[in-house]
Motif scaffolding. Sequence first.
Motif, PDB file in Angstrom:
ATOM      1  N   GLY A   1       0.789  -1.225   0.000  1.00 39.25           N
ATOM      2  CA  GLY A   1       0.000   0.000   0.000  1.00 39.25           C
ATOM      3  C   GLY A   1       0.815   1.265   0.000  1.00 39.25           C
ATOM      4  O   GLY A   1       0.290   2.341  -0.308  1.00 39.25           O
ATOM      5  N   TRP A   2       2.103   1.166   0.347  1.00 40.35           N
ATOM      6  CA  TRP A   2       2.981   2.348   0.305  1.00 40.35           C
ATOM      7  C   TRP A   2       3.516   2.447  -1.106  1.00 40.35           C
ATOM      8  O   TRP A   2       4.517   1.837  -1.456  1.00 40.35           O
ATOM      9  CB  TRP A   2       4.096   2.209   1.330  1.00 40.35           C
TER      10      TRP A   2
ATOM     11  N   TYR B   1       2.076   6.804   6.055  1.00 40.52           N
ATOM     12  CA  TYR B   1       2.026   5.340   6.067  1.00 40.52           C
ATOM     13  C   TYR B   1       2.350   4.805   7.457  1.00 40.52           C
ATOM     14  O   TYR B   1       1.840   3.751   7.850  1.00 40.52           O
ATOM     15  CB  TYR B   1       2.989   4.757   5.039  1.00 40.52           C
ATOM     16  N   ARG B   2       3.171   5.519   8.215  1.00 37.29           N
ATOM     17  CA  ARG B   2       3.522   5.073   9.565  1.00 37.29           C
ATOM     18  C   ARG B   2       2.271   4.857  10.425  1.00 37.29           C
ATOM     19  O   ARG B   2       2.232   3.949  11.256  1.00 37.29           O
ATOM     20  CB  ARG B   2       4.451   6.088  10.226  1.00 37.29           C
ATOM     21  N   VAL B   3       1.258   5.681  10.224  1.00 36.43           N
ATOM     22  CA  VAL B   3       0.008   5.536  10.981  1.00 36.43           C
ATOM     23  C   VAL B   3      -0.596   4.153  10.740  1.00 36.43           C
ATOM     24  O   VAL B   3      -1.098   3.497  11.666  1.00 36.43           O
ATOM     25  CB  VAL B   3      -0.991   6.641  10.583  1.00 36.43           C
ATOM     26  N   ILE B   4      -0.540   3.686   9.503  1.00 40.56           N
ATOM     27  CA  ILE B   4      -1.088   2.371   9.159  1.00 40.56           C
ATOM     28  C   ILE B   4      -0.220   1.264   9.731  1.00 40.56           C
ATOM     29  O   ILE B   4      -0.713   0.293  10.318  1.00 40.56           O
ATOM     30  CB  ILE B   4      -1.208   2.248   7.630  1.00 40.56           C
TER      31      ILE B   4
ATOM     32  N   LEU C   1      -1.314  -5.425   7.728  1.00 47.84           N
ATOM     33  CA  LEU C   1      -1.306  -4.074   7.164  1.00 47.84           C
ATOM     34  C   LEU C   1      -2.587  -3.802   6.376  1.00 47.84           C
ATOM     35  O   LEU C   1      -3.131  -2.698   6.438  1.00 47.84           O
ATOM     36  CB  LEU C   1      -0.071  -3.889   6.274  1.00 47.84           C
ATOM     37  N   VAL C   2      -3.067  -4.786   5.635  1.00 48.56           N
ATOM     38  CA  VAL C   2      -4.336  -4.617   4.917  1.00 48.56           C
ATOM     39  C   VAL C   2      -5.477  -4.396   5.906  1.00 48.56           C
ATOM     40  O   VAL C   2      -6.321  -3.515   5.708  1.00 48.56           O
ATOM     41  CB  VAL C   2      -4.615  -5.833   4.008  1.00 48.56           C
TER      42      VAL C   2
ATOM     43  N   GLU D   1      -9.444  -0.764   8.603  1.00 49.53           N
ATOM     44  CA  GLU D   1      -9.948  -0.141   9.827  1.00 49.53           C
ATOM     45  C   GLU D   1      -9.863   1.386   9.751  1.00 49.53           C
ATOM     46  O   GLU D   1     -10.822   2.084  10.091  1.00 49.53           O
ATOM     47  CB  GLU D   1      -9.148  -0.643  11.024  1.00 49.53           C
ATOM     48  N   LEU D   2      -8.722   1.884   9.305  1.00 56.43           N
ATOM     49  CA  LEU D   2      -8.545   3.336   9.240  1.00 56.43           C
ATOM     50  C   LEU D   2      -9.458   3.959   8.194  1.00 56.43           C
ATOM     51  O   LEU D   2     -10.021   5.035   8.408  1.00 56.43           O
ATOM     52  CB  LEU D   2      -7.082   3.670   8.954  1.00 56.43           C
TER      53      LEU D   2
END
Length: 207
Positions: free
Chosen positions: A22-23, A44-47, A99-100, A105-106
């Motif tokens: 995703g990044w 991306y760090r948030v994820i 990660l997915v 969720e986010l």
Amino acid sequence: MTRVYLETGPKKVFACALDWPGWCRVDKGEEAALDRLMDYAPRYRVIAERAGLAFEPGDPQVVGQVRGTSMTDFGVPYEVPDLDLEPLPAAAAERSVALVRAAWELFDEVAAVSPEELRKGPRGGGRDRTKIVDHVENAERAFARKVGVRHKPYESVADRDAMRAELAEVLSRPWEPPAATDWPPRYALRRIAWHVIDHLWEIEDRR
């Protein structure tokens, strides 16, 4: 180092992190795409942290390249690099699925607290929130078919969650070539995560 591959289209280039599904960011040249990828590291760090993973990326190291098409220029990382045909151990698959799940969720949380009408683009374009959510969820159902997971159109959130649960279970399995589905798991994980995250960031930027 952050392992990256480049998808080079006629006009645009995607830089995609191989180990962080995703990044993946696009720009008008290789260096610009790599710079944009690193610019998005804080977001991306948030994820990654939601997935319970430490995220301290180093400088990007280009380890592969694939020729893109008009789809690349349209803004989709569309081509499957040879690196995605390597075996996928169980631990790596489970890490990618985490990660997915974090991206799902986010995305759901951000969509739930965002206004229906989002700021329009420079020419008045862009979907509103509900249409973005519908687009993401329907695309996921299409993506799932690429790895053998088939569900009817959703009639409820429970239907969507059931599809996501089955998709996550399938993609959590270890995998070795040859491919028996349209997409190898490494590519499926990256494409699914990228699509959710790309629209997550779109909503955040336009709300």
